[in-house]
Design an enzyme around this catalytic site. Structure first.
Site, PDB file in Angstrom:
ATOM      1  N   ASP A  67       0.970  -1.132  -0.006  1.00  0.00           N
ATOM      2  CA  ASP A  67      -0.090   0.209  -0.044  1.00  0.00           C
ATOM      3  C   ASP A  67       0.813   1.360  -0.053  1.00  0.00           C
ATOM      4  OD1 ASP A  67       1.130  -0.385   2.915  1.00  0.00           O
ATOM      5  OD2 ASP A  67      -1.095  -0.672   3.453  1.00  0.00           O
ATOM      6  N   ASP A 139      -7.336  -2.183  14.278  1.00  0.00           N
ATOM      7  CA  ASP A 139      -8.672  -2.256  13.863  1.00  0.00           C
ATOM      8  C   ASP A 139      -8.769  -3.620  13.321  1.00  0.00           C
ATOM      9  OD1 ASP A 139      -7.340  -1.340  11.790  1.00  0.00           O
ATOM     10  OD2 ASP A 139      -9.182  -0.143  11.180  1.00  0.00           O
ATOM     11  N   HIS A 141      -7.035  -4.315  10.463  1.00  0.00           N
ATOM     12  CA  HIS A 141      -6.881  -4.056   9.130  1.00  0.00           C
ATOM     13  C   HIS A 141      -5.470  -4.882   8.779  1.00  0.00           C
ATOM     14  CE1 HIS A 141      -4.515  -0.158   9.541  1.00  0.00           C
ATOM     15  NE2 HIS A 141      -3.641  -1.032   9.414  1.00  0.00           N
ATOM     16  N   GLU A 146      -9.697  -1.538   5.778  1.00  0.00           N
ATOM     17  CA  GLU A 146     -10.142  -1.279   7.033  1.00  0.00           C
ATOM     18  C   GLU A 146     -11.449  -2.195   7.077  1.00  0.00           C
ATOM     19  OE1 GLU A 146      -8.122   0.374   8.956  1.00  0.00           O
ATOM     20  OE2 GLU A 146      -7.759   1.969   7.990  1.00  0.00           O
TER      21      GLU A 146
HETATM   22  C1  F6R Z   1       1.636  -1.048   5.839  1.00  0.00           C
HETATM   23  C2  F6R Z   1       0.449  -1.999   6.022  1.00  0.00           C
HETATM   24  C3  F6R Z   1      -0.432  -1.887   7.297  1.00  0.00           C
HETATM   25  C4  F6R Z   1       0.518  -1.647   8.783  1.00  0.00           C
HETATM   26  C5  F6R Z   1      -0.425  -1.702  10.011  1.00  0.00           C
HETATM   27  C6  F6R Z   1       0.345  -1.781  11.236  1.00  0.00           C
HETATM   28  O1  F6R Z   1       2.169  -1.251   4.595  1.00  0.00           O
HETATM   29  O2  F6R Z   1      -0.105  -2.740   5.293  1.00  0.00           O
HETATM   30  O3  F6R Z   1      -1.591  -2.687   7.552  1.00  0.00           O
HETATM   31  O4  F6R Z   1       1.222  -3.337   8.739  1.00  0.00           O
HETATM   32  O5  F6R Z   1      -0.938  -0.423   9.783  1.00  0.00           O
HETATM   33  O6  F6R Z   1       1.213  -0.967  11.313  1.00  0.00           O
HETATM   34  P1  F6R Z   1       2.468  -0.690  12.099  1.00  0.00           P
HETATM   35  O7  F6R Z   1       3.305  -1.778  12.002  1.00  0.00           O
HETATM   36  O8  F6R Z   1       3.147   0.572  11.960  1.00  0.00           O
HETATM   37  O9  F6R Z   1       1.762  -0.743  13.836  1.00  0.00           O
END
Ligand code: F6R
Length: 265
Positions: A67, A139, A141, A146
């Site tokens: 992403d 959450d 995701h 989301e």
């Molecule tokens: C980022 C992604 C997100 C993160 C998630 C956790 O490429 O795909 O799903 O893995 O938001 O983020 P952190 O690791 O910063 O807690």
């Protein structure tokens, strides 16, 4: 699902790196799906260290990032393009033409749709993703899918949840207002087609999402719960992220037995 619970973040990063390196050693060319954010930093540090010791060669790897934010200059220090350059691409030898990552600076809807279709086609053209690295949002995701993302969704434009914007404000000097509100993300369906997934989670703030994803119902409200249907997923957790799991002792016992078997072989 294989659920591996270890004490520390360092340990899960090491095991994840070992899985990546072994997978790379088993094939001539690997297609890696990559995540950003704080979770995979330890894994990337370990991969860089092993590359510098000549233990792994990325020249035949093709990478697809999960992403990217919409509405940042690619050179913006918090764009995922910059993140990848800083934590991995700038340190290893994946040729630039083999690095796929959504751009952060297209905002025209038609262009975004065209890009998303093309991204999916490129993944297919390379034979699909062999190994997908994932983190998890507070959450539940994965990617920026989301709650309410279809479990069959494909690469597309999404709007970030308030909780994601708040969590990611830590990378933007805690200024919630400057965190982008939209992203381009691989879909849950795109992720589910990867031949193998590794999801890493550490820290107590992930404990609820982790328990929902592993032991809750499979639901679009918790996109990571789709991984319950994935035939080859490993979940790597530190002790804090695992603390709400009902069957924690069982997962530890399974892993211990597997380790014992491996040492006998
Ligand atoms: C980022 C992604 C997100 C993160 C998630 C956790 O490429 O795909 O799903 O893995 O938001 O983020 P952190 O690791 O910063 O807690």
């Amino acid at each position: 699902m294989e659920i591996i619970v270890l004490e520390t973040y360092h340990e899960i990063s090491q095991v994840a790196a070992e899985i990546v390196v072994r997978s790379m050693q088993q094939t001539e060319k690997i297609v890696l799906g990559l995540a950003t954010g704080s979770t995979p930093v330890g894994l990337y540090q370990e991969l860089v260290a092993r590359y510098k010791k000549n233990e792994v060669d990325f020249s035949n790897a093709v990478t697809f990032n999960l992403d990217e934010y919409v509405g940042l200059e690619p050179e913006h220090p918090q764009s995922y393009n910059s993140f990848m350059e800083q934590h991995l691409f700038g340190e290893i030898n994946v040729p630039i033409k083999q690095q796929y990552i959504p751009p952060s600076n297209i905002s025209n809807l038609k262009e975004i749709d065209r890009f998303c279709l093309w991204y999916e086609e490129e993944i297919q053209r390379h034979g699909g993703i062999d190994l997908q690295i994932l983190g998890i949002g507070v959450d539940g995701h994965i990617g920026f899918n989301e709650s309410s993302s279809s479990l069959q969704s494909r690469t597309r434009l999404t709007t970030l949840a308030r909780s994601t914007i708040e969590a990611n404000a830590k990378f933007f000097d805690r200024q919630i207002d400057v965190v982008p509100k939209m992203s381009i993300t691989m879909g849950v369906g795109t992720i589910m087609e990867a031949k193998r997934c590794i999801l890493l989670a550490n820290g107590e703030n992930k404990a609820k999402a982790v328990a929902n994803a592993i032991e809750g119902p499979i639901t679009a409200s918790v996109p990571a719960s789709a991984l319950q249907m994935h035939p080859n997923t490993t979940i790597l957790l530190d002790a804090s992220a695992a603390k709400n799991l009902k069957h924690l002792e069982y997962y530890k016992w399974v892993y211990q037995n597997k380790r014992e078997l491996e040492t006998q072989m």
